[in-house]
Write a protein that holds these residues in place. Structure first.
Motif, PDB file in Angstrom:
ATOM      1  N   TYR A 104       0.817  -1.750  -0.216  1.00  0.00           N
ATOM      2  CA  TYR A 104      -0.330  -0.155   0.108  1.00  0.00           C
ATOM      3  C   TYR A 104       0.761   1.133  -0.062  1.00  0.00           C
ATOM      4  CZ  TYR A 104      -3.358   3.524   1.971  1.00  0.00           C
ATOM      5  OH  TYR A 104      -4.190   4.462   1.603  1.00  0.00           O
ATOM      6  N   GLN A 105       1.947   1.470   0.905  1.00  0.00           N
ATOM      7  CA  GLN A 105       3.214   2.566   0.938  1.00  0.00           C
ATOM      8  C   GLN A 105       2.921   2.510  -0.763  1.00  0.00           C
ATOM      9  OE1 GLN A 105       2.185   4.550   3.858  1.00  0.00           O
ATOM     10  NE2 GLN A 105       0.964   2.941   4.137  1.00  0.00           N
ATOM     11  N   VAL A 106       4.280   1.924  -0.982  1.00  0.00           N
ATOM     12  CA  VAL A 106       4.923   1.150  -1.974  1.00  0.00           C
ATOM     13  C   VAL A 106       4.397   2.191  -3.205  1.00  0.00           C
ATOM     14  CG1 VAL A 106       5.270  -0.331  -3.228  1.00  0.00           C
ATOM     15  CG2 VAL A 106       7.012   1.220  -2.930  1.00  0.00           C
ATOM     16  N   ILE A 107       3.098   1.870  -2.995  1.00  0.00           N
ATOM     17  CA  ILE A 107       2.426   1.923  -4.425  1.00  0.00           C
ATOM     18  C   ILE A 107       1.432   3.646  -4.751  1.00  0.00           C
ATOM     19  CG2 ILE A 107      -0.186   1.265  -6.346  1.00  0.00           C
ATOM     20  CD1 ILE A 107       0.451  -1.341  -5.153  1.00  0.00           C
ATOM     21  N   PHE A 108       1.551   3.492  -3.209  1.00  0.00           N
ATOM     22  CA  PHE A 108       0.075   4.568  -2.897  1.00  0.00           C
ATOM     23  C   PHE A 108       0.347   6.075  -2.612  1.00  0.00           C
ATOM     24  CE2 PHE A 108      -2.662   1.146  -3.581  1.00  0.00           C
ATOM     25  CZ  PHE A 108      -3.202   1.586  -4.352  1.00  0.00           C
ATOM     26  N   ASN A 109       1.443   5.915  -1.329  1.00  0.00           N
ATOM     27  CA  ASN A 109       2.221   6.983  -0.759  1.00  0.00           C
ATOM     28  C   ASN A 109       3.810   7.107  -1.034  1.00  0.00           C
ATOM     29  OD1 ASN A 109      -0.241   7.066   0.552  1.00  0.00           O
ATOM     30  ND2 ASN A 109       0.052   5.894   2.314  1.00  0.00           N
ATOM     31  N   GLU A 110       4.490   6.342  -1.400  1.00  0.00           N
ATOM     32  CA  GLU A 110       5.759   7.297  -1.433  1.00  0.00           C
ATOM     33  C   GLU A 110       6.007   7.480  -2.825  1.00  0.00           C
ATOM     34  OE1 GLU A 110       8.332   3.352  -0.250  1.00  0.00           O
ATOM     35  OE2 GLU A 110       7.459   3.905   1.903  1.00  0.00           O
ATOM     36  N   GLU A 111       7.370   7.364  -2.942  1.00  0.00           N
ATOM     37  CA  GLU A 111       7.750   7.928  -4.577  1.00  0.00           C
ATOM     38  C   GLU A 111       7.179   8.072  -5.599  1.00  0.00           C
ATOM     39  OE1 GLU A 111      11.672   9.122  -7.033  1.00  0.00           O
ATOM     40  OE2 GLU A 111      11.735   7.462  -6.031  1.00  0.00           O
ATOM     41  N   LEU A 112       6.310   8.841  -6.039  1.00  0.00           N
ATOM     42  CA  LEU A 112       5.403   8.896  -7.391  1.00  0.00           C
ATOM     43  C   LEU A 112       4.904   7.644  -6.971  1.00  0.00           C
ATOM     44  CD1 LEU A 112       8.411   8.149 -10.139  1.00  0.00           C
ATOM     45  CD2 LEU A 112       7.774  10.670 -10.059  1.00  0.00           C
ATOM     46  N   PRO A 113       3.652   8.126  -6.573  1.00  0.00           N
ATOM     47  CA  PRO A 113       2.365   7.516  -6.341  1.00  0.00           C
ATOM     48  C   PRO A 113       1.156   7.477  -7.250  1.00  0.00           C
ATOM     49  CG  PRO A 113       2.439   9.655  -4.850  1.00  0.00           C
ATOM     50  CD  PRO A 113       3.495   9.807  -5.905  1.00  0.00           C
ATOM     51  N   TYR A 114       0.383   6.194  -7.411  1.00  0.00           N
ATOM     52  CA  TYR A 114      -0.548   6.732  -8.042  1.00  0.00           C
ATOM     53  C   TYR A 114      -1.915   7.136  -7.875  1.00  0.00           C
ATOM     54  CZ  TYR A 114       1.754   2.678 -10.713  1.00  0.00           C
ATOM     55  OH  TYR A 114       3.013   2.855 -11.931  1.00  0.00           O
ATOM     56  N   LYS A 115      -1.970   8.452  -7.572  1.00  0.00           N
ATOM     57  CA  LYS A 115      -2.537   9.122  -7.127  1.00  0.00           C
ATOM     58  C   LYS A 115      -2.978  10.272  -8.078  1.00  0.00           C
ATOM     59  CE  LYS A 115      -1.883   8.777  -2.593  1.00  0.00           C
ATOM     60  NZ  LYS A 115      -1.342  10.006  -0.960  1.00  0.00           N
ATOM     61  N   GLY A 116      -3.781  11.403  -8.099  1.00  0.00           N
ATOM     62  CA  GLY A 116      -3.762  12.372  -8.880  1.00  0.00           C
ATOM     63  C   GLY A 116      -4.878  12.020  -9.890  1.00  0.00           C
ATOM     64  N   ASP A 117      -5.328  13.401 -11.179  1.00  0.00           N
ATOM     65  CA  ASP A 117      -6.329  13.321 -11.926  1.00  0.00           C
ATOM     66  C   ASP A 117      -5.851  12.660 -12.944  1.00  0.00           C
ATOM     67  OD1 ASP A 117      -8.838  14.006 -13.200  1.00  0.00           O
ATOM     68  OD2 ASP A 117      -7.311  15.629 -13.969  1.00  0.00           O
ATOM     69  N   CYS A 118      -6.853  11.628 -13.055  1.00  0.00           N
ATOM     70  CA  CYS A 118      -6.849  11.342 -14.611  1.00  0.00           C
ATOM     71  C   CYS A 118      -7.830  11.009 -15.712  1.00  0.00           C
ATOM     72  CB  CYS A 118      -7.448   9.890 -14.402  1.00  0.00           C
ATOM     73  SG  CYS A 118      -6.545   8.743 -12.704  1.00  0.00           S
ATOM     74  N   ASN A 119      -8.159  12.733 -15.809  1.00  0.00           N
ATOM     75  CA  ASN A 119      -8.905  13.415 -16.709  1.00  0.00           C
ATOM     76  C   ASN A 119      -8.249  14.508 -17.584  1.00  0.00           C
ATOM     77  OD1 ASN A 119     -11.543  11.902 -16.154  1.00  0.00           O
ATOM     78  ND2 ASN A 119     -11.432  13.137 -14.243  1.00  0.00           N
ATOM     79  N   ASN A 120      -7.252  14.578 -17.309  1.00  0.00           N
ATOM     80  CA  ASN A 120      -6.201  15.076 -18.025  1.00  0.00           C
ATOM     81  C   ASN A 120      -4.828  14.768 -18.177  1.00  0.00           C
ATOM     82  OD1 ASN A 120      -8.292  17.982 -18.162  1.00  0.00           O
ATOM     83  ND2 ASN A 120      -7.788  17.146 -15.728  1.00  0.00           N
ATOM     84  N   PRO A 121      -4.082  15.264 -19.526  1.00  0.00           N
ATOM     85  CA  PRO A 121      -4.638  14.678 -20.601  1.00  0.00           C
ATOM     86  C   PRO A 121      -6.154  13.798 -20.823  1.00  0.00           C
ATOM     87  CG  PRO A 121      -3.042  13.535 -20.912  1.00  0.00           C
ATOM     88  CD  PRO A 121      -2.988  13.893 -19.396  1.00  0.00           C
ATOM     89  N   LYS A 122      -7.160  12.921 -21.127  1.00  0.00           N
ATOM     90  CA  LYS A 122      -8.386  12.527 -21.295  1.00  0.00           C
ATOM     91  C   LYS A 122      -8.191  11.122 -22.344  1.00  0.00           C
ATOM     92  CE  LYS A 122     -13.303  12.466 -22.122  1.00  0.00           C
ATOM     93  NZ  LYS A 122     -13.489  11.920 -20.131  1.00  0.00           N
ATOM     94  N   ARG A 123      -7.803  10.208 -21.891  1.00  0.00           N
ATOM     95  CA  ARG A 123      -7.930   8.770 -22.395  1.00  0.00           C
ATOM     96  C   ARG A 123      -8.904   8.419 -22.229  1.00  0.00           C
ATOM     97  NH1 ARG A 123      -3.656  11.506 -23.600  1.00  0.00           N
ATOM     98  NH2 ARG A 123      -1.489  10.647 -22.873  1.00  0.00           N
ATOM     99  N   LEU A 124      -9.670   8.266 -21.942  1.00  0.00           N
ATOM    100  CA  LEU A 124     -10.617   7.468 -21.477  1.00  0.00           C
ATOM    101  C   LEU A 124     -12.149   7.810 -21.593  1.00  0.00           C
ATOM    102  CD1 LEU A 124     -10.255   5.025 -18.209  1.00  0.00           C
ATOM    103  CD2 LEU A 124      -8.996   4.851 -20.981  1.00  0.00           C
ATOM    104  N   THR A 125     -13.619   7.207 -22.305  1.00  0.00           N
ATOM    105  CA  THR A 125     -14.563   7.303 -22.585  1.00  0.00           C
ATOM    106  C   THR A 125     -15.332   8.072 -21.161  1.00  0.00           C
ATOM    107  OG1 THR A 125     -15.714   5.553 -23.243  1.00  0.00           O
ATOM    108  CG2 THR A 125     -14.658   7.108 -24.769  1.00  0.00           C
ATOM    109  N   ARG A 126     -15.142   6.653 -20.290  1.00  0.00           N
ATOM    110  CA  ARG A 126     -15.821   7.387 -18.674  1.00  0.00           C
ATOM    111  C   ARG A 126     -14.864   7.157 -17.735  1.00  0.00           C
ATOM    112  NH1 ARG A 126     -17.695   0.911 -18.163  1.00  0.00           N
ATOM    113  NH2 ARG A 126     -15.786  -0.144 -18.256  1.00  0.00           N
ATOM    114  N   LYS A 127     -15.903   8.358 -17.175  1.00  0.00           N
ATOM    115  CA  LYS A 127     -14.634   8.320 -15.205  1.00  0.00           C
ATOM    116  C   LYS A 127     -14.745   7.525 -14.678  1.00  0.00           C
ATOM    117  CE  LYS A 127     -15.828  12.953 -15.713  1.00  0.00           C
ATOM    118  NZ  LYS A 127     -16.716  14.347 -15.194  1.00  0.00           N
TER     119      LYS A 127
END
Length: 264
Positions: A104-127
């Motif tokens: 959990y820590q290494v994926i979501f909280n540490e360096e370059l986490p998988y967080k943040g807006d996924c709509n800019n730039p837009k890649r998918l047609t649904r949220k």
């Protein structure tokens, strides 16, 4: 006008947060990786079990012990003790609070986490997919930058796996650390207890006060610590790199992708 801007900002911020991989998602993804990596942790600890058994057998047992106790009984008791200690260690090392929390820590909280807006730039047609449905593998392929939704985690699976492997290596190394490693403390304690127990069961518990017995225990413990050092260098640092672990580490990519994509 200012109030309208504040409302729009709050709404946009709320949307960005809600559409990310939320707590249940993050916990679920971390737990999924922990379940798939548990077998390789067991495999590497099983290797340690074999190494410890061999190293202890090489320590000369003093005659003051063998005159009273059969050597095979002493070593069998030690082997049983080591196996029990390592089984307990596997339970702790692969627990939700250790393995999954580390992921959990290494994926979501540490360096370059998988967080943040996924709509800019837009890649998918649904949220997000409708309730009860999963994201698709096509969406996994399209989500080609790091952000907070499951398709992004899926797309960068190789990166996520390397983070998890790195965390396992660090945690196992810490457990085997001579300074304060939980595995070292457990093995030292249980080894001493095993030898004392064998002597006591043979009605020669008084030998525990003899310096030759104390020296033997010291040598056994030294052999254990030295074996742990070799194990960290040869096995832990190369976890998931050895051919024998290829299937354990790399045969379940399709399955973990489905696990990741099922989260909203």
């Amino acid at each position: 006008m200012l109030l309208n801007k504040i409302v729009l900002f709050v709404a946009a911020s709320f949307t960005s947060v809600v559409l990310a991989c939320e707590m249940d998602c993050r916990r679920g993804v971390s737990k999924g990786f922990a379940e798939f990596y548990t077998p390789v942790v067991r495999d590497i600890v099983d290797n340690l079990n074999s190494q410890l058994t061999k190293s202890i057998a090489k320590v000369t047992v003093p005659s003051i012990i063998t005159n009273e106790v059969d050597k095979s009984e002493l070593l069998e008791d030690l082997e049983t003790s080591i196996e029990s200690s390592l089984e307990s260690f596997i339970t702790v090392a692969t627990s939700q609070s250790k393995l999954a929390e580390g992921f959990y820590q290494v994926i979501f909280n540490e360096e370059l986490p998988y967080k943040g807006d996924c709509n800019n730039p837009k890649r998918l047609t649904r949220k997000m997919p409708p309730a009860g449905e999963s994201w698709t593998l096509e969406e996994c392929q399209k989500m080609d930058y790091r952000c907070g939704n499951p398709p992004s985690i899926c797309h960068f699976l190789d990166d996520v796996k390397q983070r998890c492997i790195g965390r396992m290596r660090r945690q196992l190394t810490e457990h085997a650390s001579y300074d304060n490693g939980a595995l070292v403390r457990t093995l030292v304690r249980d080894t001493r207890k095993s030898i004392y127990g064998t002597l006591s069961n043979n009605a020669v518990g008084k030998l525990t006060e003899d310096t030759q017995v104390d020296n033997y225990i010291t040598k056994v413990i030294s052999a254990i610590i030295q074996t742990l050092d070799y194990w960290v260098t040869d096995d832990v640092r190369h976890l998931c790199e050895k051919p024998s672990q290829t299937e354990l580490c790399n045969s379940w990519d399709d399955e973990i992708k489905k696990e990741i994509l099922k989260w909203p």
